[in-house]
Design a protein around this motif. Sequence first.
Motif, PDB file in Angstrom:
ATOM      1  N   SER A  93      32.329 -19.585  19.664  1.00 29.11           N
ATOM      2  CA  SER A  93      31.618 -19.033  20.591  1.00 29.11           C
ATOM      3  C   SER A  93      32.654 -17.171  20.865  1.00 29.11           C
ATOM      4  O   SER A  93      32.096 -16.339  21.467  1.00 29.11           O
ATOM      5  N   ASP A  94      33.690 -17.324  19.882  1.00 28.80           N
ATOM      6  CA  ASP A  94      34.901 -16.748  20.538  1.00 28.80           C
ATOM      7  C   ASP A  94      35.018 -15.125  19.363  1.00 28.80           C
ATOM      8  O   ASP A  94      33.942 -15.308  18.582  1.00 28.80           O
ATOM      9  N   VAL A  95      35.294 -14.092  20.009  1.00 26.96           N
ATOM     10  CA  VAL A  95      35.566 -13.102  19.334  1.00 26.96           C
ATOM     11  C   VAL A  95      36.911 -13.366  19.024  1.00 26.96           C
ATOM     12  O   VAL A  95      38.022 -13.611  18.814  1.00 26.96           O
ATOM     13  N   VAL A  96      37.938 -12.386  17.642  1.00 27.10           N
ATOM     14  CA  VAL A  96      38.462 -12.636  17.277  1.00 27.10           C
ATOM     15  C   VAL A  96      39.531 -10.697  17.772  1.00 27.10           C
ATOM     16  O   VAL A  96      39.442 -10.986  18.270  1.00 27.10           O
ATOM     17  N   ASP A  97      40.871 -12.381  18.096  1.00 22.75           N
ATOM     18  CA  ASP A  97      41.808 -11.137  19.304  1.00 22.75           C
ATOM     19  C   ASP A  97      43.252 -11.519  18.364  1.00 22.75           C
ATOM     20  O   ASP A  97      42.988 -12.346  17.512  1.00 22.75           O
ATOM     21  N   LEU A  98      43.949 -10.237  18.502  1.00 19.72           N
ATOM     22  CA  LEU A  98      44.808  -9.985  17.646  1.00 19.72           C
ATOM     23  C   LEU A  98      46.140 -11.646  17.613  1.00 19.72           C
ATOM     24  O   LEU A  98      46.821 -11.481  16.318  1.00 19.72           O
ATOM     25  N   THR A  99      46.639 -11.931  18.896  1.00 20.82           N
ATOM     26  CA  THR A  99      47.315 -13.662  18.481  1.00 20.82           C
ATOM     27  C   THR A  99      46.703 -14.372  17.500  1.00 20.82           C
ATOM     28  O   THR A  99      47.155 -14.960  17.916  1.00 20.82           O
ATOM     29  N   ASN A 100      45.334 -14.537  17.142  1.00 23.19           N
ATOM     30  CA  ASN A 100      44.337 -15.325  16.081  1.00 23.19           C
ATOM     31  C   ASN A 100      45.109 -14.984  14.564  1.00 23.19           C
ATOM     32  O   ASN A 100      44.970 -16.177  14.273  1.00 23.19           O
ATOM     33  N   LEU A 101      45.708 -13.951  14.842  1.00 27.42           N
ATOM     34  CA  LEU A 101      45.755 -13.494  13.310  1.00 27.42           C
ATOM     35  C   LEU A 101      47.729 -13.991  12.270  1.00 27.42           C
ATOM     36  O   LEU A 101      47.361 -13.956  11.463  1.00 27.42           O
ATOM     37  N   GLN A 102      48.085 -14.897  13.716  1.00 25.13           N
ATOM     38  CA  GLN A 102      49.098 -14.843  12.865  1.00 25.13           C
ATOM     39  C   GLN A 102      48.517 -16.393  12.107  1.00 25.13           C
ATOM     40  O   GLN A 102      49.430 -16.573  11.294  1.00 25.13           O
ATOM     41  N   ARG A 103      47.442 -16.696  12.261  1.00 20.75           N
ATOM     42  CA  ARG A 103      47.189 -18.186  11.481  1.00 20.75           C
ATOM     43  C   ARG A 103      45.427 -18.403  11.067  1.00 20.75           C
ATOM     44  O   ARG A 103      45.725 -19.064  10.087  1.00 20.75           O
ATOM     45  N   GLN A 104      44.592 -16.918  11.319  1.00 26.19           N
ATOM     46  CA  GLN A 104      43.471 -17.487  11.475  1.00 26.19           C
ATOM     47  C   GLN A 104      42.933 -16.749  10.065  1.00 26.19           C
ATOM     48  O   GLN A 104      42.704 -15.424  10.588  1.00 26.19           O
ATOM     49  N   ILE A 105      43.369 -17.062   8.969  1.00 25.51           N
ATOM     50  CA  ILE A 105      43.295 -15.829   7.701  1.00 25.51           C
ATOM     51  C   ILE A 105      41.538 -15.593   7.552  1.00 25.51           C
ATOM     52  O   ILE A 105      41.771 -14.976   6.523  1.00 25.51           O
TER      53      ILE A 105
END
Lengths: 279, 66
Positions: free
Chosen positions: A62-74
């Motif tokens: 249900s989430d939107v992509v957050d900048l802090t996700n990009l370190q691992r959510q490839i």
Amino acid sequence: MEFTDEQISRYSRHILLPEVGGKGQKKIAKAKILLVGAGGLGSPAALYLAAAGVGTIGLIDSDVVDLTNLQRQILHHTPDVGRSKVLSGKEKIQALNPDVQVSMYEERLTAGNALKIFSDYDVVIDGVDNFTAKFLINDACYFANKPLVHGGILRFDGRVTTIIPKQSACYRCVFKQPPPAGLVASCQEAGVIGVLAGIIGTIQATEALKLVLGIGRPLTNRMLDFDARKTQFREIHVKRNPKCALCGDHPTITELFDDGDPYAGCTVRPDTQPKAVRL
Amino acid sequence: MQVKINGKSEEIQGGTVLDLLAAKKIEPQMVAVEVNDKMLERDHLGTTRLNDGDQVEFLFYMGGGR
């Protein structure tokens, strides 16, 4: 179904494997795999399952992509910040392999929607970040009779196990219930080394493919723990617990329920964190 | 006496599993414990005595994934 020349080329390294072959590749093409969570664990799993040619991949988030996700959510790239994770995920999956159908569920998993969604899939992969959802997924897989590949990551540690309902130990056989609020440093505040999501999520995808193909020995009745600091795997043997409240001899859990607080067990709740460190 | 804790040999005082958890400052509610491949009920942590050569596994909750 018949493969086109292009598909035979695309999947040739699978088809070459005696354990897969054309027959196995067709099983993969017909398979429906559900990823609960399109984040850290869901990302590598989605990409490898897409590359493998899995017929249908379901994404629940249900989430939107957050900048802090990009370190691992490839699965998500810099321009995706602020966009729906399931939509971003669908685009990447289909860019990688247009053969794959993607079903999007832009919602939270609840006791109300879990069984209906799970019933459409062959295998479920747990890529969620909180205990309430992990227990809900475990319970829903039991009631829907779907194999589950459980995964968890925290700091430098990861864990994978496969659960075949009514045959092998379930999550509740080992951990009866979510930990009490505030006890387990987890989720948002503890941190995680990004690559760990790749290691554990990729093992989850491997397990799912093995289940689809019906090959090898599944990671059932075993918890595979990985310590990235030591680069060491350990296998802990677990057994079905006859006293398990869900799958034991005298179950007390007879239907799905929402365990209330989705962040039970976390010492810091996401909504109380400053935006800068919120995950 | 010597026991193996999560695969590593350690010299401990003896006593019950609950004593071991206390010595290691581990809150019993945040761990599942196996002794010699057998999962212990939480009520039995204080009554299960450890013996020389026992294999103890502490399984901690691991909740992340996103």
